[in-house]
Design a protein around this motif. Structure first.
Motif, short mmCIF file in Angstrom:
data_model
loop_
_atom_site.label_atom_id
_atom_site.label_comp_id
_atom_site.label_asym_id
_atom_site.label_seq_id
_atom_site.Cartn_x
_atom_site.Cartn_y
_atom_site.Cartn_z
N LEU A 88 -9.86 0.05 -3.38
CA LEU A 88 -9.57 -1.28 -3.78
C LEU A 88 -8.82 -1.19 -5.01
CD1 LEU A 88 -12.83 -2.97 -3.14
CD2 LEU A 88 -10.93 -2.88 -1.85
N ILE A 89 -7.20 -1.16 -5.05
CA ILE A 89 -6.53 -0.74 -6.22
C ILE A 89 -5.23 -1.54 -5.91
CG2 ILE A 89 -5.36 1.25 -5.16
CD1 ILE A 89 -5.65 2.66 -7.98
N GLU A 90 -4.67 -2.05 -6.84
CA GLU A 90 -3.38 -2.63 -6.83
C GLU A 90 -2.43 -1.76 -7.84
OE1 GLU A 90 -2.02 -5.03 -5.32
OE2 GLU A 90 -4.03 -5.34 -4.18
N PRO A 91 -1.31 -1.57 -7.57
CA PRO A 91 -0.78 -1.64 -6.15
C PRO A 91 -1.62 -0.67 -4.98
CG PRO A 91 0.83 -0.18 -7.13
CD PRO A 91 -0.28 -0.86 -8.11
N PRO A 92 -1.91 -1.14 -3.68
CA PRO A 92 -2.41 -0.54 -2.72
C PRO A 92 -1.75 0.87 -2.52
CG PRO A 92 -1.44 -2.30 -1.64
CD PRO A 92 -1.10 -2.25 -3.06
N LEU A 93 -2.73 1.83 -2.02
CA LEU A 93 -2.38 3.30 -1.71
C LEU A 93 -2.14 3.05 -0.09
CD1 LEU A 93 -4.42 5.41 -3.98
CD2 LEU A 93 -2.19 4.67 -4.47
N THR A 94 -0.90 2.73 0.41
CA THR A 94 -0.72 2.70 2.01
C THR A 94 -0.26 3.97 2.49
OG1 THR A 94 1.38 1.96 1.50
CG2 THR A 94 -0.22 0.16 1.51
N ASP A 95 0.09 5.10 1.78
CA ASP A 95 0.71 6.13 2.31
C ASP A 95 -0.54 7.22 1.88
OD1 ASP A 95 3.52 5.28 2.85
OD2 ASP A 95 3.39 4.84 0.78
N THR A 132 3.87 10.58 0.04
CA THR A 132 2.55 10.89 -0.46
C THR A 132 2.47 10.50 -1.68
OG1 THR A 132 3.22 13.07 -1.03
CG2 THR A 132 2.58 12.93 1.39
N VAL A 133 1.24 9.88 -1.99
CA VAL A 133 0.96 9.37 -3.35
C VAL A 133 -0.41 10.24 -3.89
CG1 VAL A 133 1.76 7.31 -2.81
CG2 VAL A 133 -0.61 7.79 -2.21
N CYS A 134 -0.53 10.03 -5.19
CA CYS A 134 -1.66 10.61 -5.75
C CYS A 134 -2.05 9.69 -6.92
CB CYS A 134 -1.45 12.21 -5.84
SG CYS A 134 -0.58 12.65 -7.23
N THR A 157 1.23 2.30 -13.45
CA THR A 157 0.08 2.49 -14.09
C THR A 157 -0.77 1.40 -13.70
OG1 THR A 157 1.12 3.83 -15.76
CG2 THR A 157 -0.93 2.98 -16.48
N THR A 158 -2.25 1.40 -13.41
CA THR A 158 -2.93 0.58 -13.05
C THR A 158 -4.40 1.08 -13.43
OG1 THR A 158 -3.62 -0.98 -11.13
CG2 THR A 158 -3.39 1.58 -10.78
N THR A 159 -5.53 0.39 -12.92
CA THR A 159 -6.86 0.59 -13.09
C THR A 159 -7.57 0.68 -11.72
OG1 THR A 159 -7.60 -1.66 -13.45
CG2 THR A 159 -6.93 -0.48 -15.56
N TYR A 160 -8.56 1.85 -11.77
CA TYR A 160 -9.36 2.08 -10.63
C TYR A 160 -10.83 2.11 -11.19
CZ TYR A 160 -11.33 4.24 -6.45
OH TYR A 160 -11.93 4.14 -5.32
N LYS A 161 -11.59 1.37 -10.68
CA LYS A 161 -12.97 1.11 -11.20
C LYS A 161 -13.27 1.23 -12.70
CE LYS A 161 -14.90 3.40 -6.92
NZ LYS A 161 -15.90 4.48 -6.44
N ASP A 162 -12.41 0.32 -13.14
CA ASP A 162 -12.33 -0.09 -14.74
C ASP A 162 -11.87 1.10 -15.44
OD1 ASP A 162 -13.41 -2.38 -14.24
OD2 ASP A 162 -15.39 -1.80 -14.02
N HIS A 163 -11.17 2.16 -14.88
CA HIS A 163 -10.51 3.39 -15.62
C HIS A 163 -8.88 3.34 -15.53
CE1 HIS A 163 -14.19 4.91 -16.77
NE2 HIS A 163 -14.86 4.83 -15.65
N PRO A 164 -8.30 3.49 -16.47
CA PRO A 164 -6.73 3.81 -16.29
C PRO A 164 -6.34 4.93 -15.43
CG PRO A 164 -7.39 4.20 -18.57
CD PRO A 164 -8.60 3.97 -17.84
N VAL A 165 -5.67 4.73 -14.56
CA VAL A 165 -5.07 5.87 -13.61
C VAL A 165 -3.41 5.69 -13.83
CG1 VAL A 165 -7.09 6.18 -12.21
CG2 VAL A 165 -5.26 4.58 -11.60
N GLN A 166 -2.93 6.90 -13.38
CA GLN A 166 -1.36 6.87 -13.21
C GLN A 166 -1.21 7.06 -11.70
OE1 GLN A 166 1.35 6.77 -15.69
NE2 GLN A 166 2.40 6.30 -13.57
N LEU A 167 -0.20 6.28 -10.92
CA LEU A 167 -0.05 6.66 -9.58
C LEU A 167 1.32 7.23 -9.65
CD1 LEU A 167 -0.83 3.19 -8.25
CD2 LEU A 167 -2.58 5.19 -8.35
N PHE A 168 1.28 8.28 -8.66
CA PHE A 168 2.39 9.26 -8.54
C PHE A 168 2.81 8.98 -6.83
CE2 PHE A 168 0.43 10.69 -12.17
CZ PHE A 168 1.51 11.24 -13.17
N GLU A 169 4.32 9.57 -6.52
CA GLU A 169 4.52 9.54 -5.23
C GLU A 169 5.72 10.52 -5.31
OE1 GLU A 169 7.09 5.78 -4.56
OE2 GLU A 169 8.15 6.27 -6.32
#
Length: 178
Positions: A88-95, A132-134, A157-169
């Motif tokens: 449950l993250i925005e933007p969604p991880l669809t790959d 692919t994403v991470c 850059t977003t949050t996941y479970k109230d923690h900041p995360v960086q999304l990579f592709e």
């Protein structure tokens, strides 16, 4: 799709198995290992449920988590995985999402990059999707360097479970592409 065994120059990657439980318990109770993943050591109950989830993903999706061992000694190093966690993250991880974790005792020796390249090659050959994403905690500089080394680039850059995360592709590589 049958569960794949991957081999590299120094590693054998096998689909996670219930026989990996003791190694997983040791790894996930190590606070140096879990610092950027869960933020705390995991209980034996949590590790057991994690193992059940990983076993189930292989049977449902035909891909999942590989146990990483040294080819020459069989020593347990950690894991690399293709994930479908429906986060449950925005933007969604669809790959296909790649994840990895290496015991601190084996870090800095190129094992994670070797395993990740093998998993990415398998992903590119067997799964559809343009990329692919991470997802990496911004303070996990070693994983960010590794992701960049194998071709991932930041895209959000977003949050996941109230923690900041960086999304990579990482764009999908066609067979024969370097």
């Amino acid at each position: 799709m049958n569960a794949a065994i991957l081999t590299t120059e120094r590693l054998v990657l096998t689909p996670v198995d219930v026989t990996d439980l003791d190694d997983l318990l040791a790894l996930w109770s190590d606070e140096d290992f879990t610092r950027h993943i869960t933020g705390r050591a995991m209980t034996s109950e949590e590790v057991w449920f994690r193992l059940l989830r990983d076993l189930g993903q292989w049977s449902v999706a035909g891909y999942g988590s590989w146990t990483m061992r040294l080819a020459d000694s069989g020593a347990y190093l950690g894991n690399v995985a293709i994930l479908d966690h429906r986060r449950l993250i925005e933007p969604p991880l669809t790959d296909p999402e790649l994840g990895w974790g290496l015991s601190p005792a084996f870090q800095g020796q190129g094992f994670a990059a070797e395993a990740l390249r093998a998993a990415l090659d398998w992903t590119d050959a067997h799964l559809s999707g343009a990329r692919t994403v991470c997802m990496i905690a911004p303070e996990n500089l070693a994983s960010i360097r590794l992701a960049t080394r194998v071709g991932f680039r930041p895209y959000a850059t977003t949050t996941y479970k109230d923690h900041p995360v960086q999304l990579f592709e990482r764009p999908r590589k066609d067979r024969g592409e370097p």
